[in-house]
Design a protein around this motif. Structure first.
Motif, mmCIF file in Angstrom:
data_model
loop_
_atom_site.group_PDB
_atom_site.id
_atom_site.type_symbol
_atom_site.label_atom_id
_atom_site.label_comp_id
_atom_site.label_asym_id
_atom_site.label_seq_id
_atom_site.Cartn_x
_atom_site.Cartn_y
_atom_site.Cartn_z
ATOM 1 N N PHE A 1 29.357 65.244 -31.428
ATOM 2 C CA PHE A 1 29.811 64.171 -32.426
ATOM 3 C C PHE A 1 30.025 64.536 -33.673
ATOM 4 C CE2 PHE A 1 25.222 63.249 -32.110
ATOM 5 C CZ PHE A 1 25.025 63.074 -33.436
ATOM 6 N N SER A 2 29.755 65.610 -34.074
ATOM 7 C CA SER A 2 29.682 65.941 -35.820
ATOM 8 C C SER A 2 31.122 66.071 -36.228
ATOM 9 C CB SER A 2 28.754 67.480 -35.772
ATOM 10 O OG SER A 2 29.469 68.509 -34.918
ATOM 11 N N HIS A 3 32.026 66.095 -35.282
ATOM 12 C CA HIS A 3 33.411 66.511 -35.613
ATOM 13 C C HIS A 3 34.019 64.961 -35.751
ATOM 14 C CE1 HIS A 3 33.546 65.719 -31.306
ATOM 15 N NE2 HIS A 3 34.790 65.262 -31.582
ATOM 16 N N ALA A 4 33.557 63.988 -35.401
ATOM 17 C CA ALA A 4 33.990 62.681 -35.063
ATOM 18 C C ALA A 4 33.829 61.995 -36.543
ATOM 19 C CB ALA A 4 33.221 61.915 -34.414
ATOM 20 N N GLY A 5 32.814 62.356 -37.563
ATOM 21 C CA GLY A 5 32.721 61.684 -38.748
ATOM 22 C C GLY A 5 31.758 60.516 -38.663
ATOM 23 N N ARG A 6 31.583 59.927 -37.231
ATOM 24 C CA ARG A 6 30.821 58.821 -37.102
ATOM 25 C C ARG A 6 29.809 58.736 -35.986
ATOM 26 N NH1 ARG A 6 31.519 54.414 -39.879
ATOM 27 N NH2 ARG A 6 33.239 54.178 -41.464
ATOM 28 N N ALA A 7 28.946 58.110 -35.645
ATOM 29 C CA ALA A 7 28.023 58.145 -34.452
ATOM 30 C C ALA A 7 27.055 57.083 -34.611
ATOM 31 C CB ALA A 7 27.183 59.616 -34.501
ATOM 32 N N ASP A 8 26.313 56.818 -33.519
ATOM 33 C CA ASP A 8 25.284 56.125 -33.241
ATOM 34 C C ASP A 8 24.095 56.921 -32.977
ATOM 35 O OD1 ASP A 8 23.193 54.156 -32.621
ATOM 36 O OD2 ASP A 8 24.190 53.693 -30.663
ATOM 37 N N LEU A 9 23.260 56.987 -34.012
ATOM 38 C CA LEU A 9 22.098 58.023 -33.778
ATOM 39 C C LEU A 9 21.175 57.565 -32.868
ATOM 40 C CD1 LEU A 9 21.534 59.271 -37.365
ATOM 41 C CD2 LEU A 9 22.824 60.376 -35.824
ATOM 42 N N VAL A 10 21.085 56.345 -32.257
ATOM 43 C CA VAL A 10 20.200 55.914 -31.273
ATOM 44 C C VAL A 10 20.832 56.212 -29.896
ATOM 45 C CG1 VAL A 10 19.021 53.949 -29.823
ATOM 46 C CG2 VAL A 10 19.182 53.945 -32.589
ATOM 47 N N GLY A 11 22.140 55.902 -29.703
ATOM 48 C CA GLY A 11 22.440 56.163 -28.200
ATOM 49 C C GLY A 11 23.003 57.480 -28.095
ATOM 50 N N GLN A 12 23.345 58.115 -29.155
ATOM 51 C CA GLN A 12 24.117 59.586 -29.085
ATOM 52 C C GLN A 12 23.077 60.562 -29.327
ATOM 53 O OE1 GLN A 12 27.753 58.088 -31.472
ATOM 54 N NE2 GLN A 12 28.352 60.068 -30.359
ATOM 55 N N PHE B 1 29.562 60.401 -41.811
ATOM 56 C CA PHE B 1 29.449 61.514 -42.493
ATOM 57 C C PHE B 1 30.742 62.424 -42.698
ATOM 58 C CE2 PHE B 1 28.233 61.656 -38.079
ATOM 59 C CZ PHE B 1 29.037 62.379 -37.613
ATOM 60 N N THR B 2 30.451 63.422 -43.355
ATOM 61 C CA THR B 2 31.754 64.414 -43.370
ATOM 62 C C THR B 2 32.064 65.136 -42.166
ATOM 63 O OG1 THR B 2 31.596 64.811 -45.786
ATOM 64 C CG2 THR B 2 33.048 66.315 -44.500
ATOM 65 N N PRO B 3 33.281 64.940 -41.272
ATOM 66 C CA PRO B 3 33.386 65.498 -40.157
ATOM 67 C C PRO B 3 33.213 67.276 -40.482
ATOM 68 C CG PRO B 3 35.097 63.683 -40.513
ATOM 69 C CD PRO B 3 34.390 63.982 -41.872
ATOM 70 N N LEU B 4 32.789 67.774 -39.369
ATOM 71 C CA LEU B 4 32.739 69.206 -39.319
ATOM 72 C C LEU B 4 33.659 70.000 -38.462
ATOM 73 C CD1 LEU B 4 28.703 69.805 -39.055
ATOM 74 C CD2 LEU B 4 30.237 69.622 -41.098
ATOM 75 N N ALA B 5 34.292 70.910 -38.662
ATOM 76 C CA ALA B 5 35.202 71.659 -37.496
ATOM 77 C C ALA B 5 33.984 72.256 -36.547
ATOM 78 C CB ALA B 5 35.799 72.840 -38.257
ATOM 79 N N PRO B 6 34.679 72.454 -35.381
ATOM 80 C CA PRO B 6 33.875 73.011 -34.465
ATOM 81 C C PRO B 6 32.971 74.107 -34.508
ATOM 82 C CG PRO B 6 35.816 72.406 -33.504
ATOM 83 C CD PRO B 6 35.956 72.062 -35.047
ATOM 84 N N ALA B 7 33.363 75.180 -35.467
ATOM 85 C CA ALA B 7 32.737 76.053 -35.932
ATOM 86 C C ALA B 7 31.502 75.758 -36.730
ATOM 87 C CB ALA B 7 33.495 77.338 -36.320
ATOM 88 N N GLN B 8 31.683 74.802 -37.722
ATOM 89 C CA GLN B 8 30.539 74.386 -38.462
ATOM 90 C C GLN B 8 29.484 73.285 -37.845
ATOM 91 O OE1 GLN B 8 33.524 72.576 -41.230
ATOM 92 N NE2 GLN B 8 32.438 73.288 -42.670
ATOM 93 N N SER B 9 29.736 72.996 -36.451
ATOM 94 C CA SER B 9 28.825 72.166 -35.894
ATOM 95 C C SER B 9 27.343 72.549 -35.637
ATOM 96 C CB SER B 9 29.693 71.468 -34.666
ATOM 97 O OG SER B 9 29.609 72.412 -33.544
#
Length: 421
Positions: free
Chosen positions: A134-145, A396-404
């Motif tokens: 999920f780091s590329h998405a810029g959003r997440a639910d830290l409980v479920g994910q 958060f700031t989305p990360l490119a796959p190589a940065q994840s």
């Protein structure tokens, strides 16, 4: 518990309790060190809210109290969220005296063989996997994910199962804790199959893992004995770890004392974990005991077989035990979030290592992560036993796959020895 006394019971399973549990505990304290609570609809129990009373119960070695839930658990409806926590099994959780010591020794000795570096590296490896999702998405639910999935991935590995088996464990445990009876039955069937596979694999070929050490322990457990200890250990660890990760993340992301030092080391994370264990422990209430005979306990007459729980979340904030602004006495470890006495959590150091690594990796990978809502607007499950947010929406700031994932990753490879004898 008479019908008249039940009229004064404090409900601990409502949305009102979830929104302000300390208010509920204050109402319980008005009854004395031991108050009557309704822990689910129509399910009543005594609840200890006083620090000294809790220690007296948890450290009791007179044989007056039993952890065996048979004779009371049958009164709890099958669809009650409380049921999985009090369902008797032949395990250390529900045993007393020599039987308990015999079973507990298998767990404590086996956990002592885990190399702390392996626990940390295993946690970081699985944290990286989840963060990459999920780091590329810029959003997440830290409980479920994140918080609810990571502990099961780690436990699956520590008990010697391949990563490919984790999906079955996650699905089974989620279903078992459901209040839907069909899903619950399917989950129990899947979990039974998972545990049977784990035992058979390690019985055929040992490894450097908890299942193998359970099997080889000198106390000589049967196959069913090993499986039941795995089940109770994973069951106890999963939701408590999930809640501690979630509650610590919420604390760090909402408390300005931590915001400037998220990535500077373990100290701020360790302090955040301590704060949560004192103020907002994920396992808010447990340590179920039942008296074998009539007893007067801290001013309360309790009949044989009546359930008595310990509210860790109430004890740690109890105003009658000399709490200072810095916490009880001078020792921040004096909280009872891991219980005390013969049934104290046998894997505290492992639990703390997992949570610290989980938070460290989260904040290092997503250093600008923020909650979408103020902490006071987070909602919690209406649950007497656990104190866990329903969700932790963040951005958060989305990360490119190589940065994840961090460039430097130090985790052990499959098959690498993990025990330190």
């Amino acid at each position: 518990m008479t019908t008249a006394s039940q009229l004064n019971a404090v409900a601990l399973y409502t949305a009102e309790h979830a929104a302000d549990p300390q208010r509920s505990f204050a109402r319980l304290r008005q009854q004395g060190p031991v108050g009557l609570a309704e822990i689910d609809h129509g399910v009543y129990a005594w609840v200890v809210t006083d620090y000294r009373a809790a220690l007296d119960l948890l450290r009791d070695r007179t044989g007056l109290w039993t952890k065996d839930t048979r004779g009371w658990m049958e009164r709890v409806p099958d669809d009650s969220p409380v049921k999985p926590m009090i369902q008797w099994r032949p395990s250390s959780f529900f045993a007393d005296g020599e039987e308990h010591a015999h079973l507990r020794r298998v767990i404590t000795d086996s956990f002592a063989l885990l190399d702390p570096r392996h626990v940390r590296d295993t946690t970081l490896r699985h944290a990286d996997t989840l963060l990459a999702e999920f780091s590329h998405a810029g959003r997440a639910d830290l409980v479920g994910q994140y918080a609810r999935r990571l502990p099961l991935l780690v436990l699956n590995s520590l008990f010697g199962m391949p990563d490919t088996a984790a999906a079955q464990l996650i699905g089974a445990v989620e279903a078992v804790t459901s209040t839907d009876l069909i899903s619950k039955a399917q989950g129990e069937e899947s979990l039974t199959a998972y545990l049977g596979t784990a035992y058979q694999a390690k019985a055929a070929q040992r490894g450097q893992d908890l299942t193998s050490w359970f099997i080889d322990h000198p106390n000589g457990l049967s196959a069913d004995g090993v499986i039941n200890q795995i089940l109770i250990t994973q069951g106890a660890a999963w939701e408590t770890l999930a809640g501690l990760i979630a509650n610590t993340a919420a604390r760090i992301l909402s408390d300005e004392r931590y915001r400037g030092t998220l990535t500077t080391g373990n100290l701020p994370i360790g302090h955040a974990i301590d704060d949560v264990l004192w103020q907002d422990p994920p396992l808010a209430m447990y340590s179920l005991h039942r008296p074998r005979q009539p007893v007067r306990f801290h001013g309360r007459d309790i009949n044989p077989g009546e359930p008595v729980f310990v509210a860790y979340a109430a004890i740690n904030t109890c105003p009658y035990t000399g709490q200072s602004d810095e916490g009880f006495r001078s020792d921040r470890k004096a909280h009872l979030a891991f219980a005390a006495g013969p049934h104290e959590c046998p894997a505290q150091s492992v639990a703390l290592a997992v949570v610290a690594a989980a938070i460290e990796r989260l904040t290092a990978t997503l250093p600008d992560i923020e909650l979408d809502v103020p902490a006071e607007q987070l909602t919690y499950r209406p649950d007497a036993i656990y104190r866990i947010p329903k969700a932790l929406p963040c951005h958060f700031t989305p990360l490119a796959p190589a940065q994840s994932t961090p460039a430097r990753r130090a985790h052990s490879q499959p098959g690498q020895p993990v025990a330190g004898r």
